[in-house]
Design a protein around this motif. Sequence first.
Motif, PDB file in Angstrom:
ATOM      1  N   GLY A  55       0.815  -1.205   0.000  1.00 11.05           N
ATOM      2  CA  GLY A  55       0.000   0.000   0.000  1.00 11.05           C
ATOM      3  C   GLY A  55       0.851   1.259   0.000  1.00 11.05           C
ATOM      4  N   MET A  56       1.952   1.230   0.766  1.00 10.14           N
ATOM      5  CA  MET A  56       2.873   2.362   0.770  1.00 10.14           C
ATOM      6  C   MET A  56       3.567   2.508  -0.578  1.00 10.14           C
ATOM      7  SD  MET A  56       2.595   3.949   3.589  1.00 10.14           S
ATOM      8  CE  MET A  56       4.056   4.996   3.409  1.00 10.14           C
ATOM      9  N   LEU A  57       3.853   1.391  -1.208  1.00  4.17           N
ATOM     10  CA  LEU A  57       4.472   1.427  -2.536  1.00  4.17           C
ATOM     11  C   LEU A  57       3.559   2.145  -3.528  1.00  4.17           C
ATOM     12  CD1 LEU A  57       6.955   0.332  -4.167  1.00  4.17           C
ATOM     13  CD2 LEU A  57       5.517  -1.626  -4.752  1.00  4.17           C
ATOM     14  N   LEU A  58       2.261   1.852  -3.450  1.00  4.57           N
ATOM     15  CA  LEU A  58       1.294   2.516  -4.321  1.00  4.57           C
ATOM     16  C   LEU A  58       1.179   3.991  -3.971  1.00  4.57           C
ATOM     17  CD1 LEU A  58      -1.038   2.420  -6.424  1.00  4.57           C
ATOM     18  CD2 LEU A  58      -2.561   1.817  -4.531  1.00  4.57           C
ATOM     19  N   GLY A  72       9.261   3.824  -7.882  1.00  9.59           N
ATOM     20  CA  GLY A  72       9.567   2.759  -8.832  1.00  9.59           C
ATOM     21  C   GLY A  72       8.443   2.462  -9.802  1.00  9.59           C
ATOM     22  N   SER A  73       7.430   3.330  -9.886  1.00  3.81           N
ATOM     23  CA  SER A  73       6.312   3.080 -10.797  1.00  3.81           C
ATOM     24  C   SER A  73       6.789   3.115 -12.241  1.00  3.81           C
ATOM     25  CB  SER A  73       5.207   4.110 -10.565  1.00  3.81           C
ATOM     26  OG  SER A  73       5.665   5.415 -10.851  1.00  3.81           O
ATOM     27  N   ASP A  74       6.174   2.271 -13.076  1.00  2.00           N
ATOM     28  CA  ASP A  74       6.588   2.197 -14.474  1.00  2.00           C
ATOM     29  C   ASP A  74       5.410   2.211 -15.435  1.00  2.00           C
ATOM     30  OD1 ASP A  74       5.595  -0.246 -13.825  1.00  2.00           O
ATOM     31  OD2 ASP A  74       7.314  -1.416 -14.472  1.00  2.00           O
ATOM     32  N   VAL A  75       4.234   2.559 -14.948  1.00  2.00           N
ATOM     33  CA  VAL A  75       3.074   2.695 -15.820  1.00  2.00           C
ATOM     34  C   VAL A  75       2.135   3.739 -15.226  1.00  2.00           C
ATOM     35  CG1 VAL A  75       1.772   0.851 -14.675  1.00  2.00           C
ATOM     36  CG2 VAL A  75       1.234   1.449 -17.042  1.00  2.00           C
ATOM     37  N   THR A  76       1.498   4.525 -16.103  1.00  2.00           N
ATOM     38  CA  THR A  76       0.575   5.566 -15.668  1.00  2.00           C
ATOM     39  C   THR A  76      -0.781   5.329 -16.328  1.00  2.00           C
ATOM     40  OG1 THR A  76       2.368   7.174 -15.453  1.00  2.00           O
ATOM     41  CG2 THR A  76       0.119   8.051 -15.589  1.00  2.00           C
ATOM     42  N   PHE A  77      -1.823   5.451 -15.543  1.00  2.00           N
ATOM     43  CA  PHE A  77      -3.181   5.332 -16.050  1.00  2.00           C
ATOM     44  C   PHE A  77      -3.827   6.717 -16.039  1.00  2.00           C
ATOM     45  CE2 PHE A  77      -2.176   1.155 -14.427  1.00  2.00           C
ATOM     46  CZ  PHE A  77      -2.696   0.306 -15.394  1.00  2.00           C
ATOM     47  N   LYS A  90      -4.476  11.098 -13.087  1.00  2.10           N
ATOM     48  CA  LYS A  90      -3.341  10.207 -13.327  1.00  2.10           C
ATOM     49  C   LYS A  90      -3.085   9.309 -12.109  1.00  2.10           C
ATOM     50  CE  LYS A  90      -2.336  12.182 -17.308  1.00  2.10           C
ATOM     51  NZ  LYS A  90      -1.051  12.852 -17.560  1.00  2.10           N
ATOM     52  N   PHE A  91      -2.881   8.023 -12.376  1.00  4.63           N
ATOM     53  CA  PHE A  91      -2.531   7.040 -11.348  1.00  4.63           C
ATOM     54  C   PHE A  91      -1.241   6.339 -11.769  1.00  4.63           C
ATOM     55  CE2 PHE A  91      -7.128   7.491 -11.061  1.00  4.63           C
ATOM     56  CZ  PHE A  91      -7.347   7.597  -9.694  1.00  4.63           C
ATOM     57  N   HIS A  92      -0.256   6.351 -10.875  1.00  5.33           N
ATOM     58  CA  HIS A  92       1.023   5.708 -11.157  1.00  5.33           C
ATOM     59  C   HIS A  92       1.066   4.346 -10.458  1.00  5.33           C
ATOM     60  CE1 HIS A  92       2.547   9.474 -12.856  1.00  5.33           C
ATOM     61  NE2 HIS A  92       1.954  10.076 -11.829  1.00  5.33           N
ATOM     62  N   ALA A  93       1.512   3.328 -11.187  1.00 11.17           N
ATOM     63  CA  ALA A  93       1.495   1.974 -10.637  1.00 11.17           C
ATOM     64  C   ALA A  93       2.690   1.181 -11.151  1.00 11.17           C
ATOM     65  CB  ALA A  93       0.186   1.281 -11.006  1.00 11.17           C
ATOM     66  N   ALA A 135     -10.088   2.688  -6.050  1.00 15.99           N
ATOM     67  CA  ALA A 135     -10.470   1.567  -5.182  1.00 15.99           C
ATOM     68  C   ALA A 135      -9.952   0.245  -5.739  1.00 15.99           C
ATOM     69  CB  ALA A 135     -11.990   1.522  -5.029  1.00 15.99           C
ATOM     70  N   LEU A 136      -9.952   0.123  -7.062  1.00 15.27           N
ATOM     71  CA  LEU A 136      -9.428  -1.084  -7.706  1.00 15.27           C
ATOM     72  C   LEU A 136      -7.941  -1.256  -7.406  1.00 15.27           C
ATOM     73  CD1 LEU A 136      -9.878  -3.395  -9.870  1.00 15.27           C
ATOM     74  CD2 LEU A 136      -9.052  -1.731 -11.542  1.00 15.27           C
ATOM     75  N   LEU A 137      -7.165  -0.189  -7.588  1.00 19.98           N
ATOM     76  CA  LEU A 137      -5.730  -0.267  -7.299  1.00 19.98           C
ATOM     77  C   LEU A 137      -5.482  -0.545  -5.819  1.00 19.98           C
ATOM     78  CD1 LEU A 137      -4.184   2.655  -9.406  1.00 19.98           C
ATOM     79  CD2 LEU A 137      -4.114   0.201  -9.878  1.00 19.98           C
ATOM     80  N   HIS A 138      -6.276   0.067  -4.956  1.00 20.20           N
ATOM     81  CA  HIS A 138      -6.108  -0.170  -3.519  1.00 20.20           C
ATOM     82  C   HIS A 138      -6.261  -1.643  -3.192  1.00 20.20           C
ATOM     83  CE1 HIS A 138      -6.293   0.892   0.780  1.00 20.20           C
ATOM     84  NE2 HIS A 138      -7.173  -0.096   0.868  1.00 20.20           N
TER      85      HIS A 138
END
Length: 427
Positions: free
Chosen positions: A185-188, A193-198, A204-207, A246-249
Amino acid sequence: MFSHRHKSPLVSPSSSRFVTETVNGSHNFVIKGYSLAKGIGVGKHIASETFTVGGFQWAIYFYPDGKNPEDNSAYVSVFIALASEGTDVRALFELTLVDQGTHGKHKVHSHFDRSLESGPYTLKYRGSMWGYKRFFRRTMLESSTFLKDDCLKLNCTVGVVVSAIDSSRLHSIDVPESDIGAHFGMLLENEEGSDVTFNVRGVKFHAHKLVLAARSPEFESEFLNGMEEDNREIVVVDMEPKVFKALLHFIYTDNLIEDEEFSVTSSSCMPSLSDKLAAKLLAAADKYGLARLALMCESVLCKDVSVNSVANILALADRFSAMDLKSVCLKFAAENLVAVMETDGFELLKENCPLLQSELLKTVAGTEEELSGGGKSRSVWAQFSDGGDTTDRRRHNWEDVGERGQSLWVQSSDGGDARGMSPGQEG
């Protein structure tokens, strides 16, 4: 001359201990519409849902007119009942009537943290109860801050006594609960180190591709099989930012996001089904192949099932293959069929989901068998469209439901008119 005594080999001492303790659990019971519950009769109770403590099921019984006929309804009575099979179940109890005013002077009856002359109470069989016939004088209760907005709040704690030989606790090491979800959760949250953006409607959401691919077969296919390395931003057009968050969480923590919709049951101030976060998240779980998230959403939506909502929730469950939720809806609709048939949602179900209506017919047939076995006085009849007088209503072998058109008739025991519905022909 020296003599040598034979010495016995040293033997490590062993130890054990007999431990008696309580397994504790609590249940909150809210009674809304207290004034409407009055007058049901002395000795008649309102029961909470059953809850499990120590391997046994329990329930709170509230008697608005009292349990004791001699009291002439001057008191309300409250009891805790053993709701499952059990013999000589020993337990401690605590009953609390919550003060809903500003003083917080709760009315508490407790066995915990005090000496009992005869030890814990023993319940001999299913239905055994402990409690108070004169829990509170009604006139005092109704003029107190324990009653607010025609609502009472009761809390019950049960401590089931268990005993066992325990040698491990003499030398034991406690292992904390897993915190991997907190770390991810802290990583999110930190986006490190995120390598994709939605891009979800401009938000914008980094994951992290590997995390998403490990959790979702849909993301696995997208990231590991077909996506270009330099394509770092993905546009999501079929989801709201709140739902995607909520999905990413869930993907990172394996838990539902903290939201008041997940802790409050349906009411007039709650959004409609199509606007509920749980419904939208169920659709997202279906899209990304997240079975556990889907079950969590089903569990939330299950609490909203009512006469007015069941048809819409049933259609939603069928659309996204939420089979547990669908089963709950079918059973509820079958048991409350006459009332459900009067709702707008049911009319839409008839128009848009004829196959679901056939499934409901089968469920009603099964419910009818249960009701007749339990002595209930409701009759369910099948009326076929293959000719014959409409007054000739015949009971039907429900094994072949769906092979020809049929109408369902429900006749209540009060002699009222029968109500009918027709699912139409199936191909």
